[in-house]
Scaffold this motif. Structure first.
Motif, PDB file in Angstrom:
ATOM      1  N   UNK A   1       7.690  29.861  27.996  1.00 29.64           N
ATOM      2  CA  UNK A   1       8.559  30.709  28.595  1.00 29.64           C
ATOM      3  C   UNK A   1       9.180  30.206  30.038  1.00 29.64           C
ATOM      4  N   UNK A   2       8.525  29.303  30.660  1.00 27.82           N
ATOM      5  CA  UNK A   2       9.021  28.923  32.003  1.00 27.82           C
ATOM      6  C   UNK A   2       9.806  27.620  31.837  1.00 27.82           C
ATOM      7  N   UNK A   3      10.058  27.291  30.334  1.00 28.38           N
ATOM      8  CA  UNK A   3      10.965  26.091  30.316  1.00 28.38           C
ATOM      9  C   UNK A   3      12.217  26.367  29.527  1.00 28.38           C
ATOM     10  N   UNK A   4      13.179  25.398  29.437  1.00 30.03           N
ATOM     11  CA  UNK A   4      14.235  25.560  28.746  1.00 30.03           C
ATOM     12  C   UNK A   4      13.820  24.871  27.104  1.00 30.03           C
ATOM     13  N   UNK A   5      13.697  25.540  26.115  1.00 31.52           N
ATOM     14  CA  UNK A   5      13.094  24.936  25.147  1.00 31.52           C
ATOM     15  C   UNK A   5      14.385  25.153  23.730  1.00 31.52           C
ATOM     16  N   UNK A   6      14.154  24.298  23.235  1.00 33.82           N
ATOM     17  CA  UNK A   6      15.173  24.005  21.761  1.00 33.82           C
ATOM     18  C   UNK A   6      14.118  23.974  20.571  1.00 33.82           C
ATOM     19  N   UNK A   7      14.458  24.750  19.664  1.00 34.59           N
ATOM     20  CA  UNK A   7      13.713  24.952  18.453  1.00 34.59           C
ATOM     21  C   UNK A   7      14.685  24.502  17.136  1.00 34.59           C
ATOM     22  N   UNK A   8      14.192  23.374  16.585  1.00 29.72           N
ATOM     23  CA  UNK A   8      14.668  22.878  15.386  1.00 29.72           C
ATOM     24  C   UNK A   8      13.943  23.225  14.083  1.00 29.72           C
ATOM     25  N   UNK A   9      14.533  23.811  13.146  1.00 33.24           N
ATOM     26  CA  UNK A   9      14.065  24.038  11.700  1.00 33.24           C
ATOM     27  C   UNK A   9      14.218  22.979  10.741  1.00 33.24           C
ATOM     28  N   UNK A  10      13.226  22.135  10.232  1.00 35.18           N
ATOM     29  CA  UNK A  10      13.457  21.022   9.566  1.00 35.18           C
ATOM     30  C   UNK A  10      12.392  21.264   8.482  1.00 35.18           C
ATOM     31  N   UNK A  11      12.680  20.297   7.410  1.00 31.60           N
ATOM     32  CA  UNK A  11      11.657  20.350   6.007  1.00 31.60           C
ATOM     33  C   UNK A  11      10.302  19.431   6.736  1.00 31.60           C
ATOM     34  N   UNK A  12       9.338  19.797   5.623  1.00 33.14           N
ATOM     35  CA  UNK A  12       8.093  19.200   5.830  1.00 33.14           C
ATOM     36  C   UNK A  12       8.257  17.696   5.653  1.00 33.14           C
ATOM     37  N   UNK A  13       9.078  17.344   4.658  1.00 35.76           N
ATOM     38  CA  UNK A  13       9.337  15.838   4.210  1.00 35.76           C
ATOM     39  C   UNK A  13      10.027  15.295   5.716  1.00 35.76           C
TER      40      UNK A  13
END
Length: 326
Positions: free
Chosen positions: A224-236
């Motif tokens: 919550x205290x950081x600029x956070x980027x979330x990428x959704x990728x495959x298990x592979x």
């Protein structure tokens, strides 16, 4: 010098690998909480024992390297095993180091053993550089940046989010903040201004991706205290591109000298690590050598990296060090 390993996870395997690179050490035993028959070592002839049997092998080991976690393992294991062995650990919960030191010091002094705690790169090598730089530049500011690297604790936090199957998190220094410190500008930096966090997430089938991203970004104490980027990728893709455990970071001390503080100086120490646990293991083994030497000289109780003279880390003699490294 006879080395024992207590706990055979990433760090324990790193210690085994590091011993193979030293001429003055040999691995003689590994202790595990798993079924010893299920643990396959890379070093022939070394026996694996149940952790509960460790004390009965005390006479066979010069220094026992403790490879458990800081949250629950080491606070109990290090003082307990210091009753039987010279020990070294990588306890890294900074706020609890004074408490941990006191507990280990008491046990080691009562048994006549030598212990060293909080050994690795932070705490450890970074700690040394902070001390040296503060002593040299008493008028100044300290800055520590971590990364780019995998945070195992934050990665575990991601994996506990509802709908997440797997994930890795990277801590990344903000380049503008690094350059400001390097330029001697002495910036006052907030948590958000120093680091960003990048998450690579494998979601469970049918999971709400928007909710997962929200839950991660709003997680207190982690994101919550950081600029956070979330990428959704495959298990592979996760296994192909994010299976390693790299890390590193920077320690800075900026300061001034002169009668009017007219001259600025910047001390910078940096690490770029392909394998966090393997590098940590290498630091630990250098200090295990020091623990053994201190014990042979009659020292007992608990030590930290601050208490060990650099010459005790090297397999070279004083004469060789003065001729080739001084």
């Amino acid at each position: 010098m006879r080395i024992g390993i207590y706990g055979y996870g990433n760090l324990g395997r790193g210690v085994e690998a590091a011993v193979r690179q030293t001429d003055d050490m040999e691995l003689v035993a590994v202790f595990t909480r798993r079924n010893p028959a299920d643990v396959k070592l890379q070093t022939e002839g070394v026996k694996v024992y149940a952790a509960s049997e460790a004390a009965s092998h005390a006479d066979e080991i010069d220094v026992l390297v403790l490879c458990g976690g800081s949250a629950t393992d080491l606070p109990e294991q290090t003082p307990e095993l210091a009753k039987y062995f010279n020990v070294i650990d990588s306890f890294d919960t900074h706020a609890r180091i004074p408490e941990h030191f006191a507990n280990v010091d008491k046990a080691a002094k009562e048994s006549g053993h030598t212990a060293l705690i909080s050994c690795g790169w932070d705490p450890g090598m970074f700690s040394l550089n902070r001390l040296y730089a503060n002593a040299v530049l008493p008028q100044g500011n300290d800055y520590t940046f971590w990364g780019k690297g995998v945070s195992q604790g934050h990665s575990d936090a991601i994996r506990r989010v509802k709908g997440v199957k797997n994930g890795k998190q990277y801590t990344i220094p903000v380049e503008a903040a690094l350059e400001s410190v390097r330029n001697g500008e002495n910036p006052e930096l907030t948590t958000r201004q120093k680091h960003t966090r990048e998450c690579f997430v494998v979601a469970e089938e049918g999971a709400d991706l928007a909710q997962i991203e929200k839950d991660i970004k709003e997680m207190p104490n982690y994101f919550s205290d950081y600029d956070t980027t979330v990428h959704f990728i495959s298990e592979e893709e996760l296994q192909a591109n994010h299976s390693g455990i790299p890390h590193g970071g920077f320690v800075f001390r900026t300061g001034v000298t002169g009668f009017n503080g007219e001259h600025k100086h910047v001390i910078e120490y940096s690490l770029k690590l392909d394998s966090n646990p393997e590098f940590t293991s290498s630091v630990i083994l250098a200090y295990a050598r020091a623990v053994n030497r201190l014990h042979q000289e009659g020292a007992n109780g608990c030590k930290t990296v601050f208490d060990v003279a650099p010459a005790y880390l090297s397999p070279l003699s004083g004469e060789e060090l003065r001729a080739h490294m001084l």
